[in-house]
Design a protein around this motif. Structure first.
Motif, short mmCIF file in Angstrom:
data_model
loop_
_atom_site.label_atom_id
_atom_site.label_comp_id
_atom_site.label_asym_id
_atom_site.label_seq_id
_atom_site.Cartn_x
_atom_site.Cartn_y
_atom_site.Cartn_z
N SER A 259 0.90 -1.33 -0.03
CA SER A 259 0.18 0.08 0.00
C SER A 259 0.65 1.14 0.14
O SER A 259 1.95 1.38 0.76
N ASN A 260 0.33 2.28 -0.73
CA ASN A 260 0.90 3.52 -0.71
C ASN A 260 -0.11 4.59 -0.05
O ASN A 260 -1.13 4.69 -0.61
N PHE A 261 0.18 5.29 1.23
CA PHE A 261 -0.87 6.16 1.63
C PHE A 261 -0.30 7.54 1.78
O PHE A 261 0.81 7.87 2.18
N ILE A 262 -1.20 8.43 1.26
CA ILE A 262 -0.91 9.86 1.32
C ILE A 262 -2.21 10.42 2.05
O ILE A 262 -3.22 10.44 1.83
N MET A 263 -1.54 11.61 2.86
CA MET A 263 -2.60 12.45 3.54
C MET A 263 -1.99 13.71 4.00
O MET A 263 -0.71 13.87 4.40
N GLU A 264 -2.69 14.85 3.76
CA GLU A 264 -2.50 16.30 3.89
C GLU A 264 -2.17 16.46 5.61
O GLU A 264 -2.90 16.03 6.36
N GLN A 265 -0.82 16.94 5.75
CA GLN A 265 -0.62 17.36 7.18
C GLN A 265 -1.48 18.18 7.84
O GLN A 265 -1.65 17.77 9.10
N ASP A 266 -2.08 18.94 7.35
CA ASP A 266 -2.87 19.99 8.27
C ASP A 266 -4.25 19.05 8.58
O ASP A 266 -5.11 19.82 9.23
N LEU A 267 -4.69 18.05 7.90
CA LEU A 267 -5.68 17.24 8.53
C LEU A 267 -5.41 16.15 9.69
O LEU A 267 -6.45 15.67 10.24
N LEU A 268 -4.32 16.15 9.87
CA LEU A 268 -4.02 15.38 11.08
C LEU A 268 -4.45 16.16 12.40
O LEU A 268 -4.28 17.19 12.71
N ALA A 269 -5.11 15.23 13.19
CA ALA A 269 -5.61 15.78 14.58
C ALA A 269 -4.62 16.04 15.49
O ALA A 269 -4.91 17.23 16.16
N LEU A 270 -3.42 15.69 15.42
CA LEU A 270 -2.31 15.79 16.43
C LEU A 270 -1.12 16.77 15.61
O LEU A 270 -1.01 16.71 14.66
N GLU A 271 -0.94 17.83 16.63
CA GLU A 271 -0.09 18.91 16.19
C GLU A 271 1.33 18.54 16.86
O GLU A 271 1.45 18.06 17.77
N GLY A 272 2.20 19.38 16.18
CA GLY A 272 3.46 19.08 16.70
C GLY A 272 4.62 18.20 16.12
O GLY A 272 3.97 17.19 15.45
N LEU A 296 -8.17 4.94 7.76
CA LEU A 296 -6.90 5.45 8.29
C LEU A 296 -6.94 7.13 8.36
O LEU A 296 -6.71 7.55 9.37
N ARG A 297 -7.41 7.57 7.26
CA ARG A 297 -7.44 9.06 7.18
C ARG A 297 -8.33 9.72 8.21
O ARG A 297 -8.21 10.66 8.61
N GLN A 298 -9.54 8.74 8.38
CA GLN A 298 -10.52 9.52 9.15
C GLN A 298 -10.01 9.41 10.71
O GLN A 298 -10.28 10.31 11.40
N SER A 299 -9.44 8.20 10.86
CA SER A 299 -9.16 8.21 12.40
C SER A 299 -7.87 9.25 12.72
O SER A 299 -7.72 9.48 13.82
N LEU A 300 -6.97 9.31 11.68
CA LEU A 300 -5.87 10.46 12.00
C LEU A 300 -6.38 11.72 11.95
O LEU A 300 -5.74 12.50 12.73
N SER A 301 -7.64 11.92 11.44
CA SER A 301 -8.05 13.19 11.57
C SER A 301 -9.12 13.62 12.89
O SER A 301 -9.26 14.85 13.08
N ASP A 302 -9.66 12.48 13.45
CA ASP A 302 -10.71 12.87 14.54
C ASP A 302 -10.18 12.20 15.77
O ASP A 302 -10.97 12.29 16.87
N PHE A 303 -8.94 11.71 15.79
CA PHE A 303 -8.54 11.13 17.16
C PHE A 303 -8.46 12.61 18.16
O PHE A 303 -7.97 13.61 17.84
N THR A 304 -8.94 12.16 19.24
CA THR A 304 -8.81 13.41 20.33
C THR A 304 -7.79 13.65 21.04
O THR A 304 -7.77 14.52 21.88
N GLY A 305 -6.63 12.84 20.95
CA GLY A 305 -5.66 12.92 21.99
C GLY A 305 -5.72 12.31 23.25
O GLY A 305 -6.78 11.53 23.67
N VAL A 306 -4.72 12.49 24.05
CA VAL A 306 -4.54 11.80 25.61
C VAL A 306 -4.64 12.62 26.60
O VAL A 306 -3.91 13.95 26.36
N GLU A 307 -5.49 12.52 27.53
CA GLU A 307 -5.47 13.36 28.87
C GLU A 307 -4.08 13.53 29.29
O GLU A 307 -3.26 12.66 29.39
N HIS A 308 -3.88 14.79 29.78
CA HIS A 308 -2.51 15.19 30.58
C HIS A 308 -1.34 15.27 29.57
O HIS A 308 -0.24 15.21 29.91
#
Length: 444
Positions: A259-272, A296-308
């Motif tokens: 597989s080859n997967f491509i996704m725009e960086q600014d759609l990632l839910a996590l920053e930094g 994969l694209r959906q999950s990388l864009s809607d993940f809410t992060g980790v507490e703390h």
């Protein structure tokens, strides 16, 4: 009947006791300290005998096997005696793996492992896989093996958990990075800590996968010492070497055999930058497990992060408060500071684990308006940072730390709790520290 002794009565120990009983062993749990009421209630419900506030040595040393909670080091006197006597001492992970044929996706690293494990779990669960999350996060792995029937486990593994794993094998092993941490546990010998982390690849074959950061200088050196690993897949922030996942023209590219997967960086839910690495490592694992591009694209864009972990708490009079209580080492604080786009009032301090603050010195000089030290003993922080920022303040409670940081911050600034240290001098754990931070911020 074989007798299994469980040392430690927290989530790991109680989960191991429940599994051992379910598999027909004669089980006894022993803890040197007091047990939480919720764990005593569980042991009583399962009729598992236990002792607290001290070990009965003769009973422990009569064990066929000992399952040791990760917080207990191998050099603890009773563990040392058991090892000398030839009694196998196992981790919860080693014991529980005997009783499941599920695929193991295992993540370790000095920093990022909780976020990466949580993200991979989110990806797999969102894709409809029958998956559990455990290890150093959530419910005990052993408890889940006893009570559930998952096809996949995503396990966050600390160096402590890796120490007593022998036949355990990860189908997908992810090693995010290795930087100094927990050196107080390892005789201030960095190599001992490195050796523990590298056990993540133990017993792997070419049929397995080993994912790691292409540019980590320690891993790059240590990997050549290993007799074998899984097939190697690396990630980086740009196309370099053998990296199969990287950033390219503001897009993430992930290339795996099928597989080859491509996704725009600014759609990632996590920053930094640190979260770019976490997303790339997670993406490789997901594609190796044949997760579809859309899932994969959906999950990388809607993940809410980790507490703390870089958790935005509130904005008060133009000042953003961020809870990064999980930053218990210097490298983790480095990533937090590196991601800041404003001036920062940094709250740091606690139980020092052999920290070297040189790593964050320049970022502190460049970004910190002030430092608020929060700990019983702040002398090491003063010795290193005094004269390097305009303002430093000492506090010994979270309430005072939040108030002092608020007073020092200006509109548009960020107050960042990223302590670099363990929490045990003033708090129960890093969660307690982070929760108190949030509580007092919301009272401003």
């Amino acid at each position: 009947m074989n007798k299994i002794i469980i040392l430690g009565g927290g989530e790991s120990g109680v989960g191991s006791a429940i599994l051992a009983q379910a598999k027909g062993f004669d089980v006894f749990l022993s803890d040197n300290g007091p047990l939480l009421d919720k764990y005593k209630a569980e042991l009583d419900r399962y009729s598992i005998p236990y002792e607290e506030k001290g070990h009965t040595e003769a009973l422990v040393l009569a064990a066929t096997e000992i399952i040791k909670s990760p917080g207990i080091p191998n050099y603890a006197p009773l563990v040392h005696k058991a090892i000398e006597k030839g009694i196998p001492v196992l981790s919860e992970m080693e014991f529980a793996k005997r009783y499941t044929s599920a695929k193991m996706i295992c993540i370790t690293g000095s920093n990022g492992k909780t976020t990466t494990a949580s993200l991979i779990y989110h990806i797999l669960k969102s894709a409809g896989l029958n998956v559990g999350l455990g290890g150093n996060i959530g419910r005990s792995f052993a408890r889940q093996v006893a009570e559930e029937n998952y096809d996949y486990y995503v396990l966050e593994l600390s160096s402590f958990q890796l120490e007593n794993m022998y036949s355990f094998k990860a189908d997908i092993a992810i090693l995010l990075n290795i930087t100094p941490d927990h050196l107080d546990r390892y005789d201030h010998d960095m190599q001992k800590y490195i050796d523990a982390k590298m056990r993540i690849a133990r017993n792997q074959t070419e049929a397995d996968a080993f994912i790691f950061w292409e540019e980590d200088p320690i891993v790059s050196k240590e990997i050549n010492k290993l007799a074998s690993t899984g097939k190697r897949y690396t990630f980086a922030d740009h196309k370099i070497g053998n990296a199969v996942a990287y950033l390219n023209n503001h897009k993430i590219d992930i290339f795996t055999p099928n597989s080859n997967f491509i996704m725009e960086q600014d759609l990632l839910a996590l920053e930094g930058l640190h979260n770019l690495y976490n997303s790339l490592a997670s993406g490789i694992a997901a594609k190796l497990l044949d997760i579809t591009d859309d899932n994969l694209r959906q999950s990388l864009s809607d993940f809410t992060g980790v507490e703390h972990r870089l958790e935005k708490v509130a904005k008060v009079r133009g000042i953003q408060f961020i809870n990064d209580s999980k930053a218990t080492n210097v490298n983790s604080c480095w990533y937090a500071l590196q991601s800041m786009k404003t001036k920062v009032v940094l709250i740091l301090g606690g139980t020092d684990k052999g920290n070297d603050y040189n790593e964050i010195e320049q970022l502190v000089k460049d970004k910190a308006r002030a430092l608020v030290f929060l700990g019983v003993d702040n002398s090491k922080l003063h010795k290193f940072f005094d004269g390097k920022v305009e303002h430093t303040e000492d506090t010994s409670s979270m309430k005072d730390a939040v108030q002092k940081a608020y007073e020092l911050a200006q509109e548009g600034d960020t107050v960042l709790l990223s302590p670099c240290c363990a929490s045990f001098d003033l708090f129960k754990n890093y969660e307690d520290r982070g929760n108190q931070f949030k509580e007092y911020v919301r009272k401003l």
